[in-house]
Motif scaffolding. Structure first.
Motif, PDB file in Angstrom:
ATOM      1  N   MET A   1      26.098  34.709 -49.451  1.00  0.00           N
ATOM      2  CA  MET A   1      26.924  35.791 -49.920  1.00  0.00           C
ATOM      3  C   MET A   1      28.197  35.210 -50.655  1.00  0.00           C
ATOM      4  O   MET A   1      28.812  34.186 -50.188  1.00  0.00           O
ATOM      5  CB  MET A   1      27.731  36.475 -48.492  1.00  0.00           C
ATOM      6  N   THR A   2      28.445  35.729 -51.866  1.00  0.00           N
ATOM      7  CA  THR A   2      29.610  35.202 -52.596  1.00  0.00           C
ATOM      8  C   THR A   2      30.875  35.836 -51.963  1.00  0.00           C
ATOM      9  O   THR A   2      30.740  36.632 -51.404  1.00  0.00           O
ATOM     10  CB  THR A   2      29.606  35.449 -54.216  1.00  0.00           C
ATOM     11  N   SER A   3      31.781  35.292 -52.451  1.00  0.00           N
ATOM     12  CA  SER A   3      33.168  35.777 -52.200  1.00  0.00           C
ATOM     13  C   SER A   3      33.527  37.377 -52.570  1.00  0.00           C
ATOM     14  O   SER A   3      33.916  38.000 -51.848  1.00  0.00           O
ATOM     15  CB  SER A   3      34.385  34.756 -52.587  1.00  0.00           C
ATOM     16  N   LYS A  42      36.014  33.605 -39.253  1.00  0.00           N
ATOM     17  CA  LYS A  42      36.405  32.968 -40.410  1.00  0.00           C
ATOM     18  C   LYS A  42      36.406  33.809 -41.951  1.00  0.00           C
ATOM     19  O   LYS A  42      37.109  33.880 -42.609  1.00  0.00           O
ATOM     20  CB  LYS A  42      35.192  31.843 -40.971  1.00  0.00           C
ATOM     21  N   MET A  43      35.574  35.039 -41.576  1.00  0.00           N
ATOM     22  CA  MET A  43      35.489  35.948 -42.705  1.00  0.00           C
ATOM     23  C   MET A  43      36.900  36.596 -42.403  1.00  0.00           C
ATOM     24  O   MET A  43      37.531  37.125 -43.514  1.00  0.00           O
ATOM     25  CB  MET A  43      34.235  36.926 -42.279  1.00  0.00           C
ATOM     26  N   ALA A  44      37.363  36.933 -41.425  1.00  0.00           N
ATOM     27  CA  ALA A  44      38.714  37.765 -41.165  1.00  0.00           C
ATOM     28  C   ALA A  44      39.737  37.048 -41.805  1.00  0.00           C
ATOM     29  O   ALA A  44      40.636  37.421 -42.271  1.00  0.00           O
ATOM     30  CB  ALA A  44      38.984  37.935 -39.633  1.00  0.00           C
ATOM     31  N   ALA A  45      39.817  35.584 -41.440  1.00  0.00           N
ATOM     32  CA  ALA A  45      40.926  34.751 -42.041  1.00  0.00           C
ATOM     33  C   ALA A  45      40.859  34.598 -43.536  1.00  0.00           C
ATOM     34  O   ALA A  45      41.512  34.605 -44.286  1.00  0.00           O
ATOM     35  CB  ALA A  45      40.645  33.244 -41.458  1.00  0.00           C
ATOM     36  N   PHE A  46      39.480  34.677 -44.102  1.00  0.00           N
ATOM     37  CA  PHE A  46      39.443  34.703 -45.456  1.00  0.00           C
ATOM     38  C   PHE A  46      40.027  35.862 -46.245  1.00  0.00           C
ATOM     39  O   PHE A  46      40.593  35.975 -47.145  1.00  0.00           O
ATOM     40  CB  PHE A  46      37.854  34.669 -46.029  1.00  0.00           C
ATOM     41  N   TRP A  99      31.211  32.451 -50.282  1.00  0.00           N
ATOM     42  CA  TRP A  99      32.639  32.643 -49.427  1.00  0.00           C
ATOM     43  C   TRP A  99      33.049  31.705 -48.394  1.00  0.00           C
ATOM     44  O   TRP A  99      34.013  31.227 -48.544  1.00  0.00           O
ATOM     45  CB  TRP A  99      32.401  33.997 -48.749  1.00  0.00           C
ATOM     46  N   SER A 100      31.798  30.776 -47.918  1.00  0.00           N
ATOM     47  CA  SER A 100      32.178  29.877 -46.928  1.00  0.00           C
ATOM     48  C   SER A 100      32.631  28.666 -47.715  1.00  0.00           C
ATOM     49  O   SER A 100      33.609  27.654 -47.391  1.00  0.00           O
ATOM     50  CB  SER A 100      30.961  29.408 -46.196  1.00  0.00           C
ATOM     51  N   THR A 101      32.287  28.224 -48.970  1.00  0.00           N
ATOM     52  CA  THR A 101      32.630  27.287 -49.857  1.00  0.00           C
ATOM     53  C   THR A 101      34.136  27.466 -50.104  1.00  0.00           C
ATOM     54  O   THR A 101      35.144  26.562 -50.074  1.00  0.00           O
ATOM     55  CB  THR A 101      31.864  27.205 -51.164  1.00  0.00           C
ATOM     56  N   VAL A 102      34.426  28.635 -50.576  1.00  0.00           N
ATOM     57  CA  VAL A 102      35.722  29.139 -51.010  1.00  0.00           C
ATOM     58  C   VAL A 102      36.840  29.038 -49.667  1.00  0.00           C
ATOM     59  O   VAL A 102      38.004  28.498 -49.750  1.00  0.00           O
ATOM     60  CB  VAL A 102      35.880  30.555 -51.433  1.00  0.00           C
TER      61      VAL A 102
END
Length: 121
Positions: A1-3, A42-46, A99-102
């Motif tokens: 999934m992309t950012s 991690k998604m919430a922090a992003f 998104w994880s790379t970002v």
């Protein structure tokens, strides 16, 4: 999934794929996934960084979750994308980063304010 996909799925989900807004999920909803709660955190922090970027811009952040719709998410995404990409998505790749790379680039840039990262720099 992309950012960009994460930003959209966080607020409005995807009805065609039967994905609820990810911001409505809590730890018990993702407990059966491998490292599900860790990924959700991690998604919430992003998304906290996305929120901070959007709040810096004028009139793109909506306070109520119910106010978000496709048009408002797209508008917010378009307004913050230039600064966001310059800070966290610098790469030679032509494709969109996951998104994880970002998230990892955010960690390297100390976007989360981790004191351990400050000591190393």
């Amino acid at each position: 999934m992309t950012s960009l996909m994460l930003i959209q799925n966080w607020f409005i989900g995807d009805l065609n794929r039967n994905i609820p807004p990810l911001c409505t999920l809590d730890s018990k909803n993702v407990a059966y996934f491998t490292k599900g709660n860790n990924v959700r955190c991690k998604m919430a922090a992003f998304m906290r960084i996305v929120e901070a970027e959007a709040r810096e811009k004028e009139d793109v952040w909506l306070e109520k979750l119910g106010d978000w719709e496709y048009r408002s998410v797209t508008r917010m995404r378009n307004v913050i994308s230039a600064d966001f990409k310059a800070k966290y998505c610098a790469t030679k790749r032509k494709k969109e980063l996951s998104w994880s790379t970002v998230y990892n680039k955010m960690t390297q840039a100390n976007a989360f304010g981790n004191k351990r990262n400050k000591a190393n720099k």
